[in-house]
Enzyme design. Structure first.
Site, PDB file in Angstrom:
ATOM      1  N   ARG A 103      33.413  74.107   4.507  1.00  0.00           N
ATOM      2  CA  ARG A 103      32.783  73.622   3.268  1.00  0.00           C
ATOM      3  C   ARG A 103      31.618  74.525   2.860  1.00  0.00           C
ATOM      4  O   ARG A 103      31.349  74.705   1.681  1.00  0.00           O
ATOM      5  CB  ARG A 103      32.353  72.162   3.431  1.00  0.00           C
ATOM      6  N   LYS A 131      32.682  82.539  13.311  1.00  0.00           N
ATOM      7  CA  LYS A 131      32.274  82.940  14.656  1.00  0.00           C
ATOM      8  C   LYS A 131      32.777  81.910  15.666  1.00  0.00           C
ATOM      9  O   LYS A 131      32.979  80.760  15.265  1.00  0.00           O
ATOM     10  CB  LYS A 131      30.757  83.107  14.763  1.00  0.00           C
ATOM     11  N   ASP A 143      29.534  79.492  21.748  1.00  0.00           N
ATOM     12  CA  ASP A 143      29.341  78.676  20.546  1.00  0.00           C
ATOM     13  C   ASP A 143      28.029  79.018  19.826  1.00  0.00           C
ATOM     14  O   ASP A 143      28.049  79.360  18.641  1.00  0.00           O
ATOM     15  CB  ASP A 143      29.358  77.185  20.925  1.00  0.00           C
TER      16      ASP A 143
HETATM   17  N1  LIG Z   1      28.605  79.710  11.189  1.00  0.00           N
HETATM   18  C1  LIG Z   1      28.163  78.591  11.695  1.00  0.00           C
HETATM   19  O1  LIG Z   1      26.959  78.327  11.713  1.00  0.00           O
HETATM   20  C2  LIG Z   1      29.151  77.615  12.270  1.00  0.00           C
HETATM   21  C3  LIG Z   1      28.778  76.273  12.436  1.00  0.00           C
HETATM   22  C4  LIG Z   1      29.712  75.401  12.971  1.00  0.00           C
HETATM   23  C5  LIG Z   1      30.975  75.855  13.359  1.00  0.00           C
HETATM   24  N2  LIG Z   1      31.299  77.172  13.208  1.00  0.00           N
HETATM   25  C6  LIG Z   1      32.619  77.683  13.622  1.00  0.00           C
HETATM   26  O2  LIG Z   1      33.594  77.280  12.671  1.00  0.00           O
HETATM   27  C7  LIG Z   1      34.837  76.989  13.304  1.00  0.00           C
HETATM   28  C8  LIG Z   1      35.284  75.577  12.938  1.00  0.00           C
HETATM   29  O3  LIG Z   1      34.335  74.664  13.425  1.00  0.00           O
HETATM   30  P1  LIG Z   1      34.279  73.157  12.899  1.00  0.00           P
HETATM   31  O4  LIG Z   1      33.006  72.586  13.388  1.00  0.00           O
HETATM   32  O5  LIG Z   1      34.584  73.098  11.461  1.00  0.00           O
HETATM   33  O6  LIG Z   1      35.517  72.535  13.697  1.00  0.00           O
HETATM   34  P2  LIG Z   1      36.274  71.181  13.347  1.00  0.00           P
HETATM   35  O7  LIG Z   1      37.213  70.939  14.448  1.00  0.00           O
HETATM   36  O8  LIG Z   1      35.280  70.139  12.973  1.00  0.00           O
HETATM   37  O9  LIG Z   1      37.023  71.485  11.979  1.00  0.00           O
HETATM   38  C9  LIG Z   1      38.005  72.400  11.799  1.00  0.00           C
HETATM   39  C10 LIG Z   1      38.906  71.929  10.646  1.00  0.00           C
HETATM   40  O10 LIG Z   1      40.109  72.648  10.794  1.00  0.00           O
HETATM   41  C11 LIG Z   1      41.209  71.761  10.645  1.00  0.00           C
HETATM   42  N3  LIG Z   1      42.320  72.285  11.419  1.00  0.00           N
HETATM   43  C12 LIG Z   1      42.440  72.361  12.767  1.00  0.00           C
HETATM   44  N4  LIG Z   1      43.601  72.968  13.091  1.00  0.00           N
HETATM   45  C13 LIG Z   1      44.211  73.299  11.935  1.00  0.00           C
HETATM   46  C14 LIG Z   1      45.400  73.992  11.607  1.00  0.00           C
HETATM   47  N5  LIG Z   1      46.246  74.450  12.555  1.00  0.00           N
HETATM   48  N6  LIG Z   1      45.707  74.164  10.309  1.00  0.00           N
HETATM   49  C15 LIG Z   1      44.896  73.693   9.323  1.00  0.00           C
HETATM   50  N7  LIG Z   1      43.744  73.038   9.577  1.00  0.00           N
HETATM   51  C16 LIG Z   1      43.400  72.862  10.854  1.00  0.00           C
HETATM   52  C17 LIG Z   1      40.715  70.415  11.139  1.00  0.00           C
HETATM   53  O11 LIG Z   1      41.473  69.347  10.584  1.00  0.00           O
HETATM   54  C18 LIG Z   1      39.260  70.437  10.697  1.00  0.00           C
HETATM   55  O12 LIG Z   1      39.106  69.868   9.412  1.00  0.00           O
HETATM   56  C19 LIG Z   1      34.589  77.179  14.797  1.00  0.00           C
HETATM   57  O13 LIG Z   1      35.071  78.418  15.187  1.00  0.00           O
HETATM   58  C20 LIG Z   1      33.081  77.125  14.956  1.00  0.00           C
HETATM   59  O14 LIG Z   1      32.626  77.931  16.022  1.00  0.00           O
HETATM   60  C21 LIG Z   1      30.410  78.040  12.649  1.00  0.00           C
END
Ligand SMILES: NC(=O)c1ccc[n+]([C@@H]2O[C@H](COP(=O)([O-])OP(=O)(O)OC[C@H]3O[C@@H](n4cnc5c(N)ncnc54)[C@H](O)[C@@H]3O)[C@@H](O)[C@H]2O)c1
Length: 338
Positions: free
Chosen positions: A17, A97, A181
């Site tokens: 988002r 990341k 992480d």
């Molecule tokens: N840059 C930052 O500050 C930051 C912060 C948080 C997370 N992240 C990274 O972002 C990534 C995602 O983290 P998150 O917290 O959103 O995880 P999450 O598990 O909350 O969300 C991931 C989303 O992907 C969807 N999803 C999972 N498998 C799927 C697939 N095969 N096809 C389609 N959709 C799929 C899920 O339904 C979910 O909505 C991770 O790699 C995390 O390390 C980065």
């Protein structure tokens, strides 16, 4: 009218988002498609951002959607396979990341991006704060001299991410714990401020001391804190400390020191000396949204105007450092990166 980059976002959790908000704020981008296996979330985000082309399967999206590029905002174990699928489909990739589960995966991703002549950039957002950009500018102009020390930290007193289906604390799906992480963020940022020297020797320790803070029944086989020293080919040293849970004050060091001056990012301070007097400068920068900055940069890269600042090769070297910290902790020995 200038050509807009057509982007699709895969994974609509918090970072997905943030990518969407960043794209919405950019004149150079049009979000043309969204993908998430969670249909309710997909519908909600599609409505909010006015995107009508939606998918629950990324392969379907890559086949049908009108896109130049994708953001991959998925759990860590999906970064490599889904980014590779997107590169094979001829799309530029902006991947969250950590770059991958390990350096081997990141190397495969970098090689494919090169072969396909597509941009592969990683969302290492701390490089894109106003403060980090300012300090890197000083380093590039030589104003801090030769940088030979960096300190990187991300300490949470308590903050083990056990939501999201438990993947963050499951080694098979996350690749590691606090280190991969959150340690990845300041490690990357400080390494970049130091000029991304080539890592040579790593000594690291990782710990899991907070099993009791994780509900019974949740698979928890990763580190909750990690500490390391990285020595680079140019003889510079970086010290890293990170934790999801530790009896210490929360905080995040991002500091560098060179032969002519030093810098501390949070809060921003430049440490110098004039006429034998120690002097601190506190530049008054306007805050910038690092997520908006990084997606806008990615769009300019896709348009051929810039090259990715966290390049695919740097993503691979970053993973080499993380792998080496885990290996050093396991073996109790220093690890050489070749
Ligand atoms: N840059 C930052 O500050 C930051 C912060 C948080 C997370 N992240 C990274 O972002 C990534 C995602 O983290 P998150 O917290 O959103 O995880 P999450 O598990 O909350 O969300 C991931 C989303 O992907 C969807 N999803 C999972 N498998 C799927 C697939 N095969 N096809 C389609 N959709 C799929 C899920 O339904 C979910 O909505 C991770 O790699 C995390 O390390 C980065």
């Amino acid at each position: 009218m200038a050509k807009k980059v057509k982007v699709g976002v895969i994974g609509l959790g918090w970072p997905g988002r943030e990518h969407l908000k960043g794209y919405a704020a950019s004149d150079a981008v049009e979000v043309t498609a969204l993908c998430d296996k969670n249909e309710e979330l997909l519908k909600e985000q599609a409505e909010q951002f006015g995107v009508s082309d939606t998918y629950t399967d990324h392969k379907d999206m890559l086949k049908k959607a009108d896109m130049d590029a994708v953001s991959v905002c998925l759990p860590n174990f999906l970064h490599c396979p889904i980014s590779m699928d997107a590169l094979k489909a001829g799309k530029h990739v902006f991947c969250e990341k950590p770059p991958a589960m390990n350096a081997k995966e990141a190397a495969k991703m970098a090689a494919l991006a090169k072969k396909k002549r597509r941009k592969l950039m990683y969302a290492l957002c701390q490089r894109f704060s106003a403060q980090a950009k300012y300090v890197r500018g000083l380093v590039d102009k030589g104003e801090l001299g030769d940088i030979y020390f960096g300190k990187a930290g991300y300490i949470r007193r308590r903050g083990i991410p056990i939501g999201a289906g438990g993947w963050f604390v499951d080694k098979a799906r996350a690749g590691g714990g606090a280190l991969i992480d959150i340690g990845v963020h300041p490690l990357d940022c400080v390494w970049w401020l130091m000029g991304t020297p080539k890592p040579e020797v790593v000594m690291g320790t990782t710990y899991q001391k907070f099993r009791h803070a994780v509900p019974k029944g949740v698979k928890f086989d990763v580190d909750d804190s990690a500490f390391a020293i990285v020595r680079f080919k140019n003889d510079a040293t970086l010290v890293l400390e990170c934790s999801w849970a530790l009896y210490r004050d929360a905080g995040g060091a991002r500091e560098i020191a060179g032969t002519k001056g030093g810098a501390n990012l949070a809060p921003l301070r430049i440490l110098t000396e004039r006429n034998g007097i120690q002097e601190d400068i506190t530049p008054q920068l306007k805050d910038e949204n690092q997520f908006q900055n990084e997606v806008a940069h990615f769009a300019r890269c896709v348009l051929g105007k810039e090259e990715p600042i966290p390049s695919a090769e740097q993503g691979m070297m970053l993973m080499q450092m993380l792998d080496a910290i885990y290996k050093s902790s396991e073996t109790g020995k220093e690890v050489r990166i070749r």
